[in-house]
Design an enzyme around this catalytic site. Structure first.
Site, PDB file in Angstrom:
ATOM      1  N   GLU A 133      -2.436  -0.615  -0.445  1.00 26.80           N
ATOM      2  CA  GLU A 133      -3.683  -0.942  -1.161  1.00 26.80           C
ATOM      3  C   GLU A 133      -4.835  -1.105  -0.185  1.00 26.80           C
ATOM      4  OE1 GLU A 133      -3.172  -4.255  -3.860  1.00 26.80           O
ATOM      5  OE2 GLU A 133      -1.172  -3.583  -4.460  1.00 26.80           O
TER       6      GLU A 133
ATOM      7  N   ASP B 272      -7.997  -1.509   1.861  1.00 28.73           N
ATOM      8  CA  ASP B 272      -9.461  -1.509   1.868  1.00 28.73           C
ATOM      9  C   ASP B 272      -9.912  -2.447   2.978  1.00 28.73           C
ATOM     10  OD1 ASP B 272      -9.027  -3.991   0.514  1.00 28.73           O
ATOM     11  OD2 ASP B 272      -9.692  -3.191  -1.406  1.00 28.73           O
TER      12      ASP B 272
ATOM     13  N   GLU C 237       3.966  -9.579  -4.708  1.00 28.53           N
ATOM     14  CA  GLU C 237       3.354 -10.881  -4.376  1.00 28.53           C
ATOM     15  C   GLU C 237       4.222 -12.075  -4.769  1.00 28.53           C
ATOM     16  OE1 GLU C 237      -0.554 -10.783  -6.163  1.00 28.53           O
ATOM     17  OE2 GLU C 237      -1.276  -9.296  -4.713  1.00 28.53           O
TER      18      GLU C 237
HETATM   19  C1  XIL Z   1      -6.468  -5.438  -8.879  1.00 26.59           C
HETATM   20  C2  XIL Z   1      -7.262  -4.338  -9.549  1.00 26.59           C
HETATM   21  O1  XIL Z   1      -7.849  -3.541  -8.547  1.00 26.59           O
HETATM   22  C3  XIL Z   1      -8.337  -4.934 -10.441  1.00 26.59           C
HETATM   23  O2  XIL Z   1      -8.966  -3.923 -11.208  1.00 26.59           O
HETATM   24  C4  XIL Z   1      -7.733  -5.978 -11.382  1.00 26.59           C
HETATM   25  O3  XIL Z   1      -8.768  -6.612 -12.101  1.00 26.59           O
HETATM   26  C5  XIL Z   1      -6.925  -7.010 -10.618  1.00 26.59           C
HETATM   27  O4  XIL Z   1      -5.937  -6.344  -9.835  1.00 26.59           O
HETATM   28  N1  XIL Z   1      -3.083  -6.843  -5.337  1.00 26.59           N
HETATM   29  C6  XIL Z   1      -2.460  -5.955  -6.195  1.00 26.59           C
HETATM   30  C7  XIL Z   1      -3.282  -5.128  -7.122  1.00 26.59           C
HETATM   31  O5  XIL Z   1      -1.251  -5.761  -6.095  1.00 26.59           O
HETATM   32  O6  XIL Z   1      -2.601  -4.895  -8.333  1.00 26.59           O
HETATM   33  C8  XIL Z   1      -4.610  -5.779  -7.408  1.00 26.59           C
HETATM   34  O7  XIL Z   1      -5.383  -4.866  -8.188  1.00 26.59           O
HETATM   35  C9  XIL Z   1      -5.305  -6.149  -6.125  1.00 26.59           C
HETATM   36  C10 XIL Z   1      -4.491  -7.135  -5.343  1.00 26.59           C
END
Ligand code: XIL
Length: 302
Positions: free
Chosen positions: A235, A237, A127
């Site tokens: 990631e 969802d 990010e």
């Molecule tokens: C999120 C986790 O799922 C949560 O448990 C935590 O509180 C915050 O981070 N982008 C990312 C992940 O790269 O590391 C993040 O994960 C979600 C967004």
């Protein structure tokens, strides 16, 4: 095949999930994990605040629990993440300049060396680009150490674990027309041209009605792959339910399958109740661990 991992393997791909160490004692959770997935990402346990809570004092207990479980079950591990503006320990949040640059280099060296040989791919930098129309970098303490911080991070990771694939990972880089997508694309193109070690680009792919699966998603994956890197959905969802959600999951799966260098898909949690999204039902299994329509749609597409 009858599971996500085995079905993905039929085309040489993987199907992974985020795992939380404190859920490894939940037998329903572990049962689905062991059965369905062949790749694991620690949801929080490999982040900077978890692995280096005090400067130069490393803490790998929870990350090890996840890595050891994965390896003992024959699964591979994606490392997440070595350099990020968020989830920094307090000591790092308060640092800047050359001291911070040196601390970043030390962190990457220590963590990637500790896990050397056990990680399929590292999200080296997470990010780093800004939202909106600039196409430029996100402001952060790391960015303020100099624009070369990302390539330094990649070179440091390569030196520490030469066999791990090194990924840049971000969100809102799914729509080919977005400035952020273009900014990341230009960075990867530049890295490939100058020999900065980068092997893969991760597309987080957190989708919801405000940020739906773009119509050009496959095009985006293909255009990045054409730069000579793997692409990974890291990631996934998707907010929603029923057949609409299932169709969106199927589209994402089909997009990966249609791109030869799309190496695999990771969903960001197992059951809806495991999701980082406090409300909603964005995952493939319901709160009781039952397969949802979205699960069947993904399995059918693999
Ligand atoms: C999120 C986790 O799922 C949560 O448990 C935590 O509180 C915050 O981070 N982008 C990312 C992940 O790269 O590391 C993040 O994960 C979600 C967004």
């Amino acid at each position: 095949a009858t599971t996500l991992g085995a079905s993905a393997q039929q085309s040489g791909r993987y199907f992974g999930t985020a795992v939380a160490a404190n859920k490894l004692s939940d037998s329903t959770y572990v049962g689905i994990l062991n059965r369905e997935f062949d790749m694991v990402t620690a949801e929080n346990e490999m982040k900077i605040d978890a692995t280096e809570p005090n400067q130069n004092q490393f803490s790998f207990g929870n990350a090890d629990r996840i890595v050891n479980h994965a390896i003992s079950q024959g699964k591979r591990v994606r490392g997440h993440t070595l350099a990020w503006y968020s989830q920094q320990p307090g000591w790092m949040q308060r640092m800047e300049g050359s001291a911070l640059r040196q601390a970043m280099i030390n962190h990457i060296t220590q963590v990637a060396s500790y896990y050397k040989g056990k990680i399929y791919a590292w999200d080296v930098v997470n990010e780093a680009f800004a939202d909106g129309s600039s196409g430029g970098r996100r402001d952060s303490n790391l960015q303020r150490t100099g624009n070369d911080w990302i390539e330094v991070a990649f070179r440091t990771a390569r030196a520490a674990d030469p066999n791990a694939k090194l990924c840049y990972n971000d969100y809102n880089t799914d729509d080919w027309t977005h400035a952020k997508t273009q900014g990341v694309y230009r960075m990867v193109q530049d890295f490939k041209q100058r020999g900065v070690p980068i092997d893969c680009v991760g597309f987080q792919s957190h989708f919801n009605p405000q940020s739906p699966v773009p119509s050009n998603y496959q095009t985006t994956l293909q255009n990045f792959a054409n730069l000579g890197v793997d692409v990974q959905i890291t990631e996934l969802d998707i907010e929603g339910s029923g057949s609409a959600q299932a169709q969106n999951y199927q589209r994402v799966t089909q997009a990966c399958l249609a791109v030869a260098r799309c190496a695999g898909i990771t969903v960001w949690g197992i059951r809806d109740s495991d999701s980082w999204r406090s409300s909603g039902t964005p995952l493939l299994f319901d709160g009781s661990g039952n397969k949802k329509a979205a699960y069947t749609a993904v399995l059918d597409a693999l």
